[in-house]
Design an enzyme around this catalytic site. Structure first.
Site, mmCIF file in Angstrom:
data_model
loop_
_atom_site.group_PDB
_atom_site.id
_atom_site.type_symbol
_atom_site.label_atom_id
_atom_site.label_comp_id
_atom_site.label_asym_id
_atom_site.label_seq_id
_atom_site.Cartn_x
_atom_site.Cartn_y
_atom_site.Cartn_z
ATOM 1 N N ASN A 141 111.976 37.057 23.678
ATOM 2 C CA ASN A 141 111.991 36.769 22.243
ATOM 3 C C ASN A 141 113.359 36.299 21.790
ATOM 4 O O ASN A 141 114.374 36.679 22.364
ATOM 5 C CB ASN A 141 111.567 38.020 21.447
ATOM 6 C CG ASN A 141 110.154 38.448 21.807
ATOM 7 O OD1 ASN A 141 109.408 37.651 22.383
ATOM 8 N ND2 ASN A 141 109.807 39.681 21.521
ATOM 9 N N CYS A 145 127.771 19.321 12.937
ATOM 10 C CA CYS A 145 129.021 20.038 13.247
ATOM 11 C C CYS A 145 130.169 19.297 12.567
ATOM 12 O O CYS A 145 130.017 18.117 12.192
ATOM 13 C CB CYS A 145 129.161 20.015 14.772
ATOM 14 S SG CYS A 145 130.754 20.462 15.419
ATOM 15 N N GLU A 181 95.449 42.152 25.156
ATOM 16 C CA GLU A 181 94.479 41.417 26.002
ATOM 17 C C GLU A 181 94.852 41.618 27.469
ATOM 18 O O GLU A 181 95.916 42.122 27.786
ATOM 19 C CB GLU A 181 94.519 39.914 25.674
ATOM 20 C CG GLU A 181 95.872 39.304 26.076
ATOM 21 C CD GLU A 181 95.999 37.801 25.834
ATOM 22 O OE1 GLU A 181 95.106 37.208 25.203
ATOM 23 O OE2 GLU A 181 97.023 37.248 26.271
ATOM 24 N N THR A 226 103.453 40.254 26.226
ATOM 25 C CA THR A 226 103.683 38.912 26.763
ATOM 26 C C THR A 226 102.459 38.426 27.543
ATOM 27 O O THR A 226 101.849 39.184 28.278
ATOM 28 C CB THR A 226 104.941 38.829 27.667
ATOM 29 O OG1 THR A 226 105.032 37.508 28.222
ATOM 30 C CG2 THR A 226 104.944 39.861 28.788
ATOM 31 N N SER A 227 102.157 37.138 27.343
ATOM 32 C CA SER A 227 100.982 36.546 28.010
ATOM 33 C C SER A 227 101.331 36.132 29.443
ATOM 34 O O SER A 227 100.483 35.664 30.187
ATOM 35 C CB SER A 227 100.518 35.308 27.235
ATOM 36 O OG SER A 227 101.549 34.310 27.275
ATOM 37 N N HIS A 273 115.661 33.827 26.670
ATOM 38 C CA HIS A 273 115.421 32.522 26.051
ATOM 39 C C HIS A 273 116.332 32.262 24.854
ATOM 40 O O HIS A 273 116.030 31.426 24.015
ATOM 41 C CB HIS A 273 113.945 32.394 25.623
ATOM 42 C CG HIS A 273 113.010 32.383 26.789
ATOM 43 N ND1 HIS A 273 111.687 32.749 26.683
ATOM 44 C CD2 HIS A 273 113.210 32.095 28.097
ATOM 45 C CE1 HIS A 273 111.105 32.651 27.882
ATOM 46 N NE2 HIS A 273 112.017 32.267 28.753
HETATM 47 C C1 BV8 Z 1 112.796 26.234 33.465
HETATM 48 C C2 BV8 Z 1 112.430 29.560 23.305
HETATM 49 C C3 BV8 Z 1 113.977 25.247 35.261
HETATM 50 C C4 BV8 Z 1 112.178 28.397 22.426
HETATM 51 C C5 BV8 Z 1 110.683 29.487 25.005
HETATM 52 C C6 BV8 Z 1 107.467 27.424 37.346
HETATM 53 C C7 BV8 Z 1 108.812 27.748 37.592
HETATM 54 C C8 BV8 Z 1 109.798 27.341 36.704
HETATM 55 C C9 BV8 Z 1 109.461 26.613 35.544
HETATM 56 C C10 BV8 Z 1 108.136 26.286 35.316
HETATM 57 C C11 BV8 Z 1 107.148 26.685 36.198
HETATM 58 N N1 BV8 Z 1 105.961 26.221 35.726
HETATM 59 C C12 BV8 Z 1 106.164 25.569 34.556
HETATM 60 C C13 BV8 Z 1 107.475 25.575 34.295
HETATM 61 C C14 BV8 Z 1 108.071 24.967 33.117
HETATM 62 C C15 BV8 Z 1 108.115 25.880 31.899
HETATM 63 C C16 BV8 Z 1 106.906 26.767 31.744
HETATM 64 O O1 BV8 Z 1 106.922 27.934 32.128
HETATM 65 N N2 BV8 Z 1 105.855 26.233 31.138
HETATM 66 C C17 BV8 Z 1 104.678 27.037 30.892
HETATM 67 C C18 BV8 Z 1 104.197 26.829 29.457
HETATM 68 C C19 BV8 Z 1 103.648 26.644 31.918
HETATM 69 N N3 BV8 Z 1 109.303 26.707 31.976
HETATM 70 C C20 BV8 Z 1 110.462 26.181 31.531
HETATM 71 O O2 BV8 Z 1 110.589 25.036 31.141
HETATM 72 C C21 BV8 Z 1 111.658 27.131 31.535
HETATM 73 N N4 BV8 Z 1 112.788 26.485 32.151
HETATM 74 O O3 BV8 Z 1 111.851 26.447 34.146
HETATM 75 O O4 BV8 Z 1 113.993 25.701 33.924
HETATM 76 C C22 BV8 Z 1 113.613 23.809 35.135
HETATM 77 C C23 BV8 Z 1 114.615 22.939 34.756
HETATM 78 C C24 BV8 Z 1 114.295 21.585 34.665
HETATM 79 C C25 BV8 Z 1 112.996 21.121 34.926
HETATM 80 C C26 BV8 Z 1 111.982 22.037 35.261
HETATM 81 C C27 BV8 Z 1 112.280 23.395 35.372
HETATM 82 C C28 BV8 Z 1 112.097 27.446 30.118
HETATM 83 C C29 BV8 Z 1 111.075 28.304 29.437
HETATM 84 C C30 BV8 Z 1 111.616 28.802 28.100
HETATM 85 C C31 BV8 Z 1 110.933 28.066 26.982
HETATM 86 N N5 BV8 Z 1 111.380 28.637 25.701
HETATM 87 N N6 BV8 Z 1 111.142 29.981 23.855
HETATM 88 C C32 BV8 Z 1 111.485 28.827 21.165
HETATM 89 O O5 BV8 Z 1 111.226 30.047 20.978
HETATM 90 O O6 BV8 Z 1 111.211 27.934 20.373
HETATM 91 S S1 BV8 Z 1 109.191 30.020 25.605
HETATM 92 C C33 BV8 Z 1 108.286 30.903 24.478
HETATM 93 O O7 BV8 Z 1 107.210 31.462 25.252
HETATM 94 C C34 BV8 Z 1 108.957 32.108 23.842
HETATM 95 O O8 BV8 Z 1 110.240 32.408 24.329
HETATM 96 C C35 BV8 Z 1 108.021 33.240 24.217
HETATM 97 O O9 BV8 Z 1 108.615 34.452 24.249
HETATM 98 C C36 BV8 Z 1 107.629 32.762 25.557
HETATM 99 C C37 BV8 Z 1 106.553 33.481 26.277
HETATM 100 O O10 BV8 Z 1 105.464 33.627 25.414
HETATM 101 P P1 BV8 Z 1 105.057 35.148 25.054
HETATM 102 O O11 BV8 Z 1 106.282 35.859 24.583
HETATM 103 O O12 BV8 Z 1 104.357 35.742 26.200
HETATM 104 O O13 BV8 Z 1 104.145 34.921 23.804
HETATM 105 P P2 BV8 Z 1 102.594 34.515 23.798
HETATM 106 O O14 BV8 Z 1 102.215 34.142 22.406
HETATM 107 O O15 BV8 Z 1 102.326 33.562 24.903
HETATM 108 O O16 BV8 Z 1 101.850 35.886 24.166
HETATM 109 C C38 BV8 Z 1 101.884 36.978 23.259
HETATM 110 C C39 BV8 Z 1 101.193 38.127 23.984
HETATM 111 O O17 BV8 Z 1 101.269 39.284 23.169
HETATM 112 C C40 BV8 Z 1 99.717 37.861 24.241
HETATM 113 O O18 BV8 Z 1 99.420 38.279 25.560
HETATM 114 C C41 BV8 Z 1 98.997 38.758 23.214
HETATM 115 O O19 BV8 Z 1 97.785 39.263 23.743
HETATM 116 C C42 BV8 Z 1 99.992 39.871 23.056
HETATM 117 N N7 BV8 Z 1 99.980 40.542 21.757
HETATM 118 C C43 BV8 Z 1 99.788 39.971 20.525
HETATM 119 N N8 BV8 Z 1 99.936 40.930 19.580
HETATM 120 C C44 BV8 Z 1 100.255 42.087 20.225
HETATM 121 C C45 BV8 Z 1 100.280 41.840 21.611
HETATM 122 N N9 BV8 Z 1 100.554 42.793 22.524
HETATM 123 C C46 BV8 Z 1 100.819 44.043 22.050
HETATM 124 N N10 BV8 Z 1 100.820 44.350 20.736
HETATM 125 C C47 BV8 Z 1 100.551 43.407 19.801
HETATM 126 N N11 BV8 Z 1 100.547 43.746 18.489
HETATM 127 ZN ZN ZN Z 2 130.719 19.451 17.456
#
Ligand code: BV8
Ligand code: ZN
Length: 244
Positions: free
Chosen positions: A99, A145, A212, A185-186, A116
Site C-alpha cells: 500500500n 519543480c 475471498e 491482497t489479491s 510500492h
Molecule cells: C516489476 C503503486 C521489474 C502505484 C502498484 C512477474 C515478475 C515480475 C514482474 C511481473 C511479473 N508478471 C507481471 C509483471 C509486471 C507487473 C505485474 O505484476 N503485473 C500484474 C498486474 C500482472 N509488475 C510490475 O510491473 C512491478 N515491477 O516487475 O519490475 C520489471 C522492470 C521492467 C520491466 C518488467 C519488469 C511493479 C508493480 C508495482 C505496481 N504498482 N501500486 C499505485 O498505487 O498507483 S500495484 C498496486 O497493486 C498497488 O500497490 C496494490 O497494493 C497492488 C496489489 O494489489 P492488492 O493490494 O492486492 O489490491 P487488490 O485490489 O488487487 O486486492 C485487494 C484484496 O483485498 C482482494 O483480494 C480482496 O478480496 C481483499 N479485500 C477487500 N476488502 C477486504 C479484503 N481483505 C480483507 N478485509 C477487507 N475488508
Molecule cells: Zn527538478
C-alpha cells in the site's frame, strides 16, 4: 475454524510479519484496486500507473493521483491497522506493505517496508529532488519543480523496479519470521506476491486474512475468510489471552 497448530504457532512465535495489500485499507474508505468498486475499474493500470502514461498525459495521471491523495488524506487507520501496531507489545513485528497510503505508519507501526512507495511523496523526473510541498498546478494541469521538471508521485509504477533495499529487507524479515500474516491482497502483482512463496520456502507459518480466496490461499496454514478489520483484532484478543 481455529487450527490447534495456529494456537501453538502464536504461543511459540517471536518474530512475525504482516504482508498487506489494499484490502486492509478498504475499511478506511480507500477503494481497492481490483474489487467491483476498484480503482482500476474506471481506468486500466496500463493507462495510468506507468511512466509512459504519465509522459503521454501528465495532467490525467496527476489528476488521478490527486484524487487518490485526497481520499488517503481523509482516511484514518482502521482496527486492522491499529491491531497490527498493538501486536508489537507481544512480538517483533515487521509490516511489509504494497500500500502507498501511509496508514500503517499513521497507526503507529514502527517497522514499515513500503514495497510500492508512498503516494504522499513526490519527486522531480528531471533533477530527482523530492518536492517538499506541491505548489499550484501550472496551466497545463501538472505540478512542476523549481527546476521546471515534472513532479511525479513517489510510487512504483508498473514496469518499474521495486526499491531494492526495501525488497531485500522484506525478504530478510520474512526469512527470520515465525508467522507471516497475508492480509488484504489479491496476490496478483509481482514481484511482491512472490514473497508468500518465499515465506513458504522458509517454513514460515502462513495465515491468510481475506474476504475471498486468492492464488496464494493454498499456501496458508490457517485462513480467515472475512474482513481484516474484524479478524486481526480478534487474533490480537486471542494473543492477549494466550500471553496473559
Ligand atoms: C516489476 C503503486 C521489474 C502505484 C502498484 C512477474 C515478475 C515480475 C514482474 C511481473 C511479473 N508478471 C507481471 C509483471 C509486471 C507487473 C505485474 O505484476 N503485473 C500484474 C498486474 C500482472 N509488475 C510490475 O510491473 C512491478 N515491477 O516487475 O519490475 C520489471 C522492470 C521492467 C520491466 C518488467 C519488469 C511493479 C508493480 C508495482 C505496481 N504498482 N501500486 C499505485 O498505487 O498507483 S500495484 C498496486 O497493486 C498497488 O500497490 C496494490 O497494493 C497492488 C496489489 O494489489 P492488492 O493490494 O492486492 O489490491 P487488490 O485490489 O488487487 O486486492 C485487494 C484484496 O483485498 C482482494 O483480494 C480482496 O478480496 C481483499 N479485500 C477487500 N476488502 C477486504 C479484503 N481483505 C480483507 N478485509 C477487507 N475488508
Ligand atoms: Zn527538478
Amino acid at each position: 475454524m481455529l487450527e490447534k497448530h495456529f494456537i501453538d504457532a502464536l504461543k511459540k512465535a517471536r518474530q512475525i510479519v504482516f504482508f498487506t495489500g489494499s484490502g486492509i485499507s478498504a475499511e478506511s474508505g480507500i477503494p481497492t484496486f481490483r474489487g467491483e468498486e476498484g480503482l482500476w475499474n474506471k481506468f486500466k493500470p496500463e493507462e495510468l500507473a506507468n511512466f509512459n502514461a504519465f509522459i503521454k498525459n501528465p495532467a490525467l495521471v496527476t489528476e488521478w493521483y490527486n484524487f487518490r491523495r485526497e481520499i488517503v488524506r481523509k482516511a484514518l487507520p482502521n482496527p486492522g491497522h491499529l491491531s497490527i501496531y498493538e501486536f508489537e507489545k507481544f512480538y517483533d513485528v515487521t509490516v511489509v506493505t504494497q500500500n502507498v497510503d501511509n496508514l500503517h505508519r499513521r497507526a503507529g507501526s514502527s517497522k514499515v517496508l513500503e514495497l510500492h512507495g508512498n503516494i504522499e511523496r513526490n519527486f522531480c523526473i528531471s533533477c530527482g529532488k523530492d518536492a517538499v510541498e506541491m505548489h499550484e498546478k501550472d496551466k497545463s494541469g501538472v505540478f512542476r519543480c523549481e527546476c521546471g521538471g515534472l513532479l511525479r508521485p513517489g510510487v512504483v509504477w508498473f514496469g518499474e523496479n521495486l526499491p531494492t533495499a526495501i525488497f531485500d529487507a522484506a525478504e530478510v524479515a520474512i526469512s527470520k519470521s515465525d508467522i507471516v500474516f497475508v492480509a488484504g491482497t489479491s496476490l496478483q502483482v509481482y514481484p511482491a506476491a512472490s514473497l508468500v512463496h518465499f515465506a513458504k520456502g522458509f517454513n514460515c507459518y502462513i495465515v491468510e486474512i481475506n474476504t475471498e480466496t486468492t492464488p496464494g490461499s493454498y499456501l496458508a496454514d490457517q485462513k480467515f475468510e472475512g474482513k481484516s478489520g474484524v479478524h486481526i483484532p480478534a487474533i490480537l484478543e486471542l494473543v492477549k489471552e494466550l500471553k496473559g
